[in-house]
Enzyme design. Structure first.
Site, mmCIF file in Angstrom:
data_model
loop_
_atom_site.group_PDB
_atom_site.id
_atom_site.type_symbol
_atom_site.label_atom_id
_atom_site.label_comp_id
_atom_site.label_asym_id
_atom_site.label_seq_id
_atom_site.Cartn_x
_atom_site.Cartn_y
_atom_site.Cartn_z
ATOM 1 N N HIS A 40 -5.342 -4.200 -0.697
ATOM 2 C CA HIS A 40 -5.319 -3.185 -1.751
ATOM 3 C C HIS A 40 -5.382 -3.792 -3.147
ATOM 4 O O HIS A 40 -5.356 -3.055 -4.136
ATOM 5 C CB HIS A 40 -4.073 -2.307 -1.607
ATOM 6 C CG HIS A 40 -4.153 -1.359 -0.464
ATOM 7 N ND1 HIS A 40 -4.636 -0.083 -0.576
ATOM 8 C CD2 HIS A 40 -3.819 -1.519 0.848
ATOM 9 C CE1 HIS A 40 -4.593 0.522 0.607
ATOM 10 N NE2 HIS A 40 -4.102 -0.335 1.479
ATOM 11 N N LYS A 89 -12.218 -1.052 1.206
ATOM 12 C CA LYS A 89 -11.479 -0.232 0.246
ATOM 13 C C LYS A 89 -12.242 -0.217 -1.073
ATOM 14 O O LYS A 89 -13.202 0.517 -1.205
ATOM 15 C CB LYS A 89 -10.041 -0.736 0.131
ATOM 16 C CG LYS A 89 -9.280 -0.547 1.452
ATOM 17 C CD LYS A 89 -7.862 -1.003 1.382
ATOM 18 C CE LYS A 89 -7.101 -0.656 2.652
ATOM 19 N NZ LYS A 89 -7.613 -1.320 3.879
ATOM 20 N N SER A 138 0.790 -1.227 0.000
ATOM 21 C CA SER A 138 0.000 0.000 0.000
ATOM 22 C C SER A 138 0.820 1.273 0.000
ATOM 23 O O SER A 138 0.321 2.332 -0.366
ATOM 24 C CB SER A 138 -0.934 0.010 1.215
ATOM 25 O OG SER A 138 -0.199 -0.016 2.426
#
Length: 395
Positions: free
Chosen positions: A213, A243, A185
Protein backbone atom coordinates in the site's frame (compact mmCIF):
# COMPACT_ATOMS: atom_id res chain seq x y z
CA UNK A 1 -21.91 -33.98 -0.48
CA UNK A 2 -20.31 -35.70 2.50
CA UNK A 3 -22.54 -35.37 5.59
CA UNK A 4 -19.55 -34.30 7.65
CA UNK A 5 -18.71 -31.55 5.16
CA UNK A 6 -22.34 -30.45 4.91
CA UNK A 7 -22.57 -30.17 8.72
CA UNK A 8 -19.29 -28.27 8.94
CA UNK A 9 -20.28 -25.75 6.26
CA UNK A 10 -23.84 -25.22 7.49
CA UNK A 11 -22.88 -24.68 11.14
CA UNK A 12 -19.95 -22.40 10.44
CA UNK A 13 -21.65 -20.26 7.80
CA UNK A 14 -24.62 -19.76 10.13
CA UNK A 15 -22.23 -18.83 12.93
CA UNK A 16 -20.48 -16.19 10.80
CA UNK A 17 -23.79 -14.69 9.73
CA UNK A 18 -25.11 -14.52 13.30
CA UNK A 19 -21.98 -12.65 14.43
CA UNK A 20 -21.98 -10.16 11.56
CA UNK A 21 -18.77 -11.66 10.14
CA UNK A 22 -20.12 -13.04 6.86
CA UNK A 23 -19.01 -11.01 3.86
CA UNK A 24 -21.15 -10.99 0.73
CA UNK A 25 -19.37 -10.41 -2.57
CA UNK A 26 -20.77 -7.68 -4.80
CA UNK A 27 -20.40 -7.91 -8.58
CA UNK A 28 -19.35 -4.78 -10.47
CA UNK A 29 -21.05 -4.05 -13.78
CA UNK A 30 -18.16 -2.24 -15.42
CA UNK A 31 -14.78 -0.76 -14.51
CA UNK A 32 -13.55 -0.17 -10.95
CA UNK A 33 -13.42 3.62 -11.08
CA UNK A 34 -14.42 6.51 -8.78
CA UNK A 35 -18.01 5.52 -9.42
CA UNK A 36 -19.14 1.94 -9.91
CA UNK A 37 -22.35 0.22 -10.89
CA UNK A 38 -23.73 -2.66 -8.80
CA UNK A 39 -27.15 -4.20 -9.49
CA UNK A 40 -27.94 -1.31 -11.80
CA UNK A 41 -27.16 1.41 -9.22
CA UNK A 42 -24.34 3.93 -9.54
CA UNK A 43 -22.36 4.40 -6.33
CA UNK A 44 -19.46 6.60 -5.21
CA UNK A 45 -16.66 4.07 -4.84
CA UNK A 46 -14.51 4.34 -1.70
CA UNK A 47 -13.36 0.72 -1.53
CA UNK A 48 -10.86 0.39 -4.37
CA UNK A 49 -7.07 0.02 -4.17
CA UNK A 50 -6.86 1.74 -7.56
CA UNK A 51 -5.17 4.72 -5.87
CA UNK A 52 -4.05 6.59 -8.98
CA UNK A 53 -6.87 5.48 -11.28
CA UNK A 54 -4.38 3.72 -13.55
CA UNK A 55 -6.47 0.54 -13.79
CA UNK A 56 -8.73 2.44 -16.19
CA UNK A 57 -6.10 4.61 -17.87
CA UNK A 58 -6.22 4.65 -21.67
CA UNK A 59 -2.42 4.63 -21.89
CA UNK A 60 -2.21 1.36 -19.96
CA UNK A 61 -4.98 -0.15 -22.07
CA UNK A 62 -3.07 0.77 -25.23
CA UNK A 63 0.18 -0.76 -23.90
CA UNK A 64 -1.67 -3.96 -22.91
CA UNK A 65 -3.33 -4.28 -26.33
CA UNK A 66 -0.08 -3.77 -28.21
CA UNK A 67 1.71 -6.35 -26.05
CA UNK A 68 -1.09 -8.86 -26.60
CA UNK A 69 -0.83 -8.41 -30.36
CA UNK A 70 2.93 -8.94 -30.22
CA UNK A 71 3.28 -11.69 -27.58
CA UNK A 72 -0.14 -13.33 -27.28
CA UNK A 73 -2.52 -13.51 -24.32
CA UNK A 74 -0.29 -15.75 -22.17
CA UNK A 75 3.39 -16.41 -21.59
CA UNK A 76 2.97 -20.13 -22.22
CA UNK A 77 5.32 -21.44 -19.53
CA UNK A 78 6.88 -20.80 -16.15
CA UNK A 79 9.66 -18.25 -16.01
CA UNK A 80 12.44 -20.84 -15.59
CA UNK A 81 11.53 -22.89 -18.68
CA UNK A 82 10.69 -20.54 -21.54
CA UNK A 83 8.08 -18.23 -20.06
CA UNK A 84 10.46 -15.30 -19.63
CA UNK A 85 9.96 -12.85 -22.48
CA UNK A 86 11.87 -9.64 -23.04
CA UNK A 87 8.82 -7.76 -21.74
CA UNK A 88 9.27 -9.50 -18.35
CA UNK A 89 12.96 -8.61 -18.32
CA UNK A 90 12.11 -4.99 -19.14
CA UNK A 91 9.55 -4.88 -16.32
CA UNK A 92 12.06 -6.13 -13.75
CA UNK A 93 14.73 -3.66 -14.86
CA UNK A 94 12.15 -0.87 -14.71
CA UNK A 95 11.12 -1.88 -11.18
CA UNK A 96 14.74 -1.98 -9.97
CA UNK A 97 15.42 1.48 -11.35
CA UNK A 98 12.19 2.82 -9.86
CA UNK A 99 12.93 1.35 -6.43
CA UNK A 100 16.61 2.28 -6.42
CA UNK A 101 17.95 -1.28 -6.14
CA UNK A 102 20.30 -3.51 -8.13
CA UNK A 103 17.61 -5.90 -9.33
CA UNK A 104 13.98 -6.99 -9.00
CA UNK A 105 11.84 -10.08 -9.55
CA UNK A 106 8.18 -10.08 -10.61
CA UNK A 107 5.61 -12.54 -9.26
CA UNK A 108 2.01 -13.29 -10.22
CA UNK A 109 0.61 -11.58 -7.11
CA UNK A 110 1.70 -9.79 -3.97
CA UNK A 111 0.50 -12.74 -1.90
CA UNK A 112 2.76 -15.01 -3.98
CA UNK A 113 5.67 -12.65 -3.29
CA UNK A 114 5.42 -13.08 0.45
CA UNK A 115 4.75 -16.81 0.24
CA UNK A 116 7.75 -17.31 -2.04
CA UNK A 117 10.34 -14.79 -0.91
CA UNK A 118 10.15 -15.38 2.85
CA UNK A 119 10.28 -19.17 2.58
CA UNK A 120 13.10 -19.03 0.01
CA UNK A 121 15.44 -17.46 2.58
CA UNK A 122 14.12 -18.39 6.02
CA UNK A 123 13.97 -21.97 7.33
CA UNK A 124 13.14 -23.90 10.50
CA UNK A 125 16.64 -23.04 11.71
CA UNK A 126 15.75 -19.32 11.74
CA UNK A 127 13.50 -16.82 13.53
CA UNK A 128 11.23 -14.12 12.13
CA UNK A 129 10.27 -11.08 14.17
CA UNK A 130 6.91 -9.92 12.80
CA UNK A 131 4.85 -6.81 13.56
CA UNK A 132 1.61 -7.94 15.20
CA UNK A 133 -0.54 -6.15 12.60
CA UNK A 134 1.19 -7.53 9.50
CA UNK A 135 -0.86 -8.59 6.48
CA UNK A 136 -2.18 -12.15 6.19
CA UNK A 137 0.21 -12.93 3.31
CA UNK A 138 3.18 -12.10 5.55
CA UNK A 139 1.81 -14.34 8.29
CA UNK A 140 1.27 -17.21 5.84
CA UNK A 141 4.72 -16.72 4.29
CA UNK A 142 6.30 -16.87 7.74
CA UNK A 143 4.38 -20.04 8.60
CA UNK A 144 5.38 -21.68 5.32
CA UNK A 145 9.05 -21.03 6.01
CA UNK A 146 8.97 -23.12 9.19
CA UNK A 147 10.90 -20.43 11.06
CA UNK A 148 10.13 -19.53 14.66
CA UNK A 149 7.67 -16.61 14.54
CA UNK A 150 8.06 -13.96 17.25
CA UNK A 151 5.33 -11.31 17.42
CA UNK A 152 6.52 -7.75 17.95
CA UNK A 153 4.28 -5.02 19.36
CA UNK A 154 2.98 -2.77 16.60
CA UNK A 155 5.53 -0.13 15.60
CA UNK A 156 7.42 -0.61 18.89
CA UNK A 157 11.14 -0.34 18.20
CA UNK A 158 12.13 -1.03 21.81
CA UNK A 159 10.10 -4.25 21.79
CA UNK A 160 11.77 -5.16 18.49
CA UNK A 161 15.23 -4.50 19.93
CA UNK A 162 14.52 -6.48 23.12
CA UNK A 163 13.06 -9.49 21.34
CA UNK A 164 15.81 -9.47 18.73
CA UNK A 165 18.50 -9.44 21.45
CA UNK A 166 16.70 -12.29 23.24
CA UNK A 167 16.57 -14.35 20.03
CA UNK A 168 20.25 -13.71 19.34
CA UNK A 169 21.27 -14.54 22.91
CA UNK A 170 19.41 -17.86 22.78
CA UNK A 171 21.84 -19.16 20.15
CA UNK A 172 19.01 -21.16 18.59
CA UNK A 173 18.83 -19.45 15.21
CA UNK A 174 21.10 -19.19 12.20
CA UNK A 175 19.37 -16.09 10.80
CA UNK A 176 16.89 -13.56 12.16
CA UNK A 177 14.56 -11.41 10.05
CA UNK A 178 12.31 -8.50 10.92
CA UNK A 179 9.31 -8.03 8.66
CA UNK A 180 6.77 -5.23 8.57
CA UNK A 181 4.23 -3.62 6.30
CA UNK A 182 5.36 -0.26 4.94
CA UNK A 183 1.83 1.13 5.09
CA UNK A 184 -0.63 -0.77 7.26
CA UNK A 185 -3.71 -1.24 5.12
CA UNK A 186 -6.34 -1.31 7.86
CA UNK A 187 -5.23 1.84 9.73
CA UNK A 188 -3.19 3.77 7.18
CA UNK A 189 -0.23 4.29 9.52
CA UNK A 190 3.33 4.21 8.17
CA UNK A 191 6.19 2.00 9.35
CA UNK A 192 9.06 3.58 11.28
CA UNK A 193 11.61 2.88 8.56
CA UNK A 194 14.34 4.92 10.26
CA UNK A 195 13.91 2.92 13.47
CA UNK A 196 13.78 -0.40 11.63
CA UNK A 197 17.02 0.34 9.78
CA UNK A 198 18.71 1.40 13.01
CA UNK A 199 17.79 -1.79 14.91
CA UNK A 200 18.47 -4.14 12.01
CA UNK A 201 21.88 -2.63 11.34
CA UNK A 202 22.79 -2.61 15.01
CA UNK A 203 21.92 -6.29 15.49
CA UNK A 204 22.64 -7.60 11.96
CA UNK A 205 19.02 -8.60 11.31
CA UNK A 206 17.59 -9.16 7.82
CA UNK A 207 15.03 -6.43 6.99
CA UNK A 208 11.88 -7.00 4.93
CA UNK A 209 9.29 -4.31 4.11
CA UNK A 210 5.99 -5.23 2.46
CA UNK A 211 5.10 -1.99 0.68
CA UNK A 212 1.91 -3.13 -1.05
CA UNK A 213 0.00 0.00 0.00
CA UNK A 214 3.05 2.27 -0.11
CA UNK A 215 4.06 1.61 -3.72
CA UNK A 216 2.70 4.44 -5.86
CA UNK A 217 1.55 6.31 -2.74
CA UNK A 218 4.63 7.13 -0.63
CA UNK A 219 7.97 8.52 -1.78
CA UNK A 220 6.49 10.31 -4.82
CA UNK A 221 5.31 6.89 -5.94
CA UNK A 222 8.51 4.93 -5.34
CA UNK A 223 7.35 3.69 -1.95
CA UNK A 224 7.80 4.00 1.79
CA UNK A 225 11.43 2.87 1.87
CA UNK A 226 12.38 5.42 -0.79
CA UNK A 227 10.37 8.07 1.06
CA UNK A 228 12.71 7.72 4.05
CA UNK A 229 15.85 7.46 1.91
CA UNK A 230 16.67 3.85 2.76
CA UNK A 231 16.58 2.08 -0.61
CA UNK A 232 20.08 0.67 0.05
CA UNK A 233 19.42 -0.24 3.70
CA UNK A 234 16.36 -2.52 3.50
CA UNK A 235 17.19 -6.04 2.29
CA UNK A 236 13.77 -6.94 0.83
CA UNK A 237 11.46 -4.34 -0.71
CA UNK A 238 8.24 -6.09 -1.63
CA UNK A 239 5.40 -4.38 -3.49
CA UNK A 240 2.35 -5.09 -5.57
CA UNK A 241 1.50 -4.27 -9.16
CA UNK A 242 -2.22 -4.45 -8.44
CA UNK A 243 -2.94 -1.35 -6.34
CA UNK A 244 -1.54 2.06 -7.29
CA UNK A 245 0.15 0.56 -10.35
CA UNK A 246 -3.30 -0.61 -11.39
CA UNK A 247 -2.65 -4.01 -12.95
CA UNK A 248 -1.88 -7.33 -11.22
CA UNK A 249 1.19 -9.02 -9.76
CA UNK A 250 3.89 -8.34 -7.22
CA UNK A 251 7.64 -7.89 -6.97
CA UNK A 252 10.66 -7.98 -4.69
CA UNK A 253 13.47 -5.48 -5.18
CA UNK A 254 16.93 -5.86 -3.65
CA UNK A 255 20.51 -6.82 -4.41
CA UNK A 256 21.38 -8.86 -7.49
CA UNK A 257 22.42 -11.83 -5.33
CA UNK A 258 19.10 -11.79 -3.48
CA UNK A 259 17.09 -11.67 -6.71
CA UNK A 260 19.24 -14.40 -8.30
CA UNK A 261 18.50 -16.61 -5.26
CA UNK A 262 14.76 -15.96 -5.41
CA UNK A 263 14.74 -16.88 -9.09
CA UNK A 264 16.01 -20.35 -8.25
CA UNK A 265 14.27 -20.93 -4.90
CA UNK A 266 10.99 -18.98 -4.69
CA UNK A 267 8.38 -21.66 -5.40
CA UNK A 268 5.57 -19.47 -6.83
CA UNK A 269 8.10 -18.09 -9.33
CA UNK A 270 9.30 -21.59 -10.21
CA UNK A 271 5.95 -23.34 -10.49
CA UNK A 272 3.45 -20.76 -11.81
CA UNK A 273 3.09 -19.45 -15.34
CA UNK A 274 4.52 -15.98 -15.88
CA UNK A 275 2.60 -12.72 -15.77
CA UNK A 276 0.77 -12.18 -19.05
CA UNK A 277 2.64 -9.98 -21.53
CA UNK A 278 -0.25 -7.48 -21.42
CA UNK A 279 0.08 -7.16 -17.65
CA UNK A 280 3.84 -6.66 -17.85
CA UNK A 281 3.52 -3.98 -20.52
CA UNK A 282 0.78 -2.14 -18.62
CA UNK A 283 2.92 -2.14 -15.45
CA UNK A 284 5.86 -0.64 -17.34
CA UNK A 285 3.60 2.10 -18.69
CA UNK A 286 2.20 2.80 -15.21
CA UNK A 287 5.70 3.28 -13.79
CA UNK A 288 6.61 5.55 -16.70
CA UNK A 289 3.58 7.72 -15.96
CA UNK A 290 4.39 7.93 -12.24
CA UNK A 291 8.00 8.89 -12.96
CA UNK A 292 7.14 11.56 -15.53
CA UNK A 293 3.92 13.10 -14.17
CA UNK A 294 3.43 13.77 -10.42
CA UNK A 295 -0.10 15.16 -10.86
CA UNK A 296 -1.93 11.89 -10.10
CA UNK A 297 0.11 11.38 -6.94
CA UNK A 298 -0.57 14.96 -5.83
CA UNK A 299 -4.31 14.61 -6.49
CA UNK A 300 -4.46 11.37 -4.50
CA UNK A 301 -2.98 13.08 -1.43
CA UNK A 302 -5.19 16.16 -1.82
CA UNK A 303 -8.28 13.94 -1.87
CA UNK A 304 -7.07 11.82 1.01
CA UNK A 305 -6.30 14.84 3.20
CA UNK A 306 -9.66 16.41 2.39
CA UNK A 307 -11.71 13.31 3.22
CA UNK A 308 -9.86 12.70 6.50
CA UNK A 309 -10.32 16.31 7.60
CA UNK A 310 -14.05 16.33 6.82
CA UNK A 311 -14.81 13.00 8.53
CA UNK A 312 -12.75 13.92 11.59
CA UNK A 313 -14.54 17.27 11.87
CA UNK A 314 -17.87 15.40 11.94
CA UNK A 315 -16.66 13.45 14.96
CA UNK A 316 -15.80 10.11 13.38
CA UNK A 317 -12.86 8.10 14.77
CA UNK A 318 -10.40 7.86 11.86
CA UNK A 319 -7.55 6.43 13.92
CA UNK A 320 -3.95 7.45 13.26
CA UNK A 321 -3.85 7.26 9.48
CA UNK A 322 -0.93 9.09 7.85
CA UNK A 323 -1.88 8.11 4.29
CA UNK A 324 -4.97 8.44 2.06
CA UNK A 325 -6.37 5.25 3.66
CA UNK A 326 -9.14 6.55 5.92
CA UNK A 327 -10.74 4.10 8.36
CA UNK A 328 -13.93 5.04 10.18
CA UNK A 329 -13.58 2.90 13.30
CA UNK A 330 -16.93 1.84 14.74
CA UNK A 331 -16.01 -1.17 16.92
CA UNK A 332 -18.99 -3.50 17.11
CA UNK A 333 -19.00 -5.90 14.16
CA UNK A 334 -22.77 -5.99 13.63
CA UNK A 335 -23.06 -2.19 13.79
CA UNK A 336 -20.14 -1.87 11.39
CA UNK A 337 -21.84 -4.14 8.88
CA UNK A 338 -25.10 -2.20 9.25
CA UNK A 339 -23.30 1.11 8.78
CA UNK A 340 -21.74 -0.13 5.54
CA UNK A 341 -25.09 -1.41 4.25
CA UNK A 342 -26.74 1.94 4.94
CA UNK A 343 -23.94 3.79 3.15
CA UNK A 344 -24.47 1.61 0.11
CA UNK A 345 -28.22 2.17 0.24
CA UNK A 346 -27.60 5.94 0.24
CA UNK A 347 -25.06 5.83 -2.62
CA UNK A 348 -21.57 5.32 -1.13
CA UNK A 349 -19.77 2.02 -1.62
CA UNK A 350 -17.51 1.67 1.44
CA UNK A 351 -17.15 -1.88 2.72
CA UNK A 352 -17.01 -2.95 6.32
CA UNK A 353 -13.81 -4.58 7.60
CA UNK A 354 -14.33 -6.90 10.56
CA UNK A 355 -12.67 -9.84 12.34
CA UNK A 356 -10.55 -11.77 11.34
CA UNK A 357 -9.17 -9.08 9.02
CA UNK A 358 -8.93 -6.74 12.03
CA UNK A 359 -8.97 -7.61 15.76
CA UNK A 360 -12.37 -8.37 17.31
CA UNK A 361 -14.13 -5.23 18.48
CA UNK A 362 -12.30 -2.91 16.07
CA UNK A 363 -14.65 -3.13 13.08
CA UNK A 364 -14.34 -0.25 10.69
CA UNK A 365 -15.53 1.04 7.34
CA UNK A 366 -12.40 1.64 5.30
CA UNK A 367 -12.37 4.48 2.78
CA UNK A 368 -9.92 4.61 -0.10
CA UNK A 369 -10.04 7.95 -1.93
CA UNK A 370 -8.25 7.96 -5.27
CA UNK A 371 -6.83 10.48 -7.70
CA UNK A 372 -9.96 10.08 -9.83
CA UNK A 373 -12.44 11.33 -7.25
CA UNK A 374 -13.77 14.84 -7.74
CA UNK A 375 -14.35 17.23 -4.84
CA UNK A 376 -18.09 16.97 -5.55
CA UNK A 377 -18.00 13.18 -5.14
CA UNK A 378 -16.20 13.44 -1.82
CA UNK A 379 -18.52 16.16 -0.51
CA UNK A 380 -21.52 13.98 -1.33
CA UNK A 381 -19.86 11.03 0.43
CA UNK A 382 -19.26 13.19 3.52
CA UNK A 383 -22.90 14.34 3.51
CA UNK A 384 -24.07 10.71 3.45
CA UNK A 385 -21.60 9.77 6.20
CA UNK A 386 -23.01 12.52 8.39
CA UNK A 387 -26.58 11.33 7.79
CA UNK A 388 -25.84 7.68 8.58
CA UNK A 389 -23.53 8.52 11.49
CA UNK A 390 -26.28 10.47 13.23
CA UNK A 391 -28.96 7.92 12.34
CA UNK A 392 -27.00 5.05 13.91
CA UNK A 393 -25.64 7.01 16.85
CA UNK A 394 -22.00 6.78 15.77
CA UNK A 395 -21.55 10.57 15.91
Amino acid sequence: MSKALEKFLSENLDDLKSKGLYNEIDILEGANGPKIKIRGRELINLSSNNYLGLANDERLKKAAKEATDRYGVGAGAVRTINGTMDIHDELEKTLARFKGTEAAIAFQSGFNCNMGAISAVMTKKDAILSDELNHASIIDGCRLSGAKIIRVKHQDMEDLRAKAKEAIASGLYEKIMYISDGVFSMDGDVANIDGIVEVCKELDIISYIDDAHGSGVMGKGAGTVKHFGHAKNIDFQMGTLSKAIGVVGGYVAGTKDLIDWLKVRARPFLFSTSLTPANAAACIEAIRIMEEDPSLHQKLWENGDFLKKELKNLGFNIGASATPITPVIIGDETLTQKFSRRLIEEGVYAKSIVFPTVPMGTGRVRNMPTAQHTKEMLLEAVRIYEKIGKELGVI
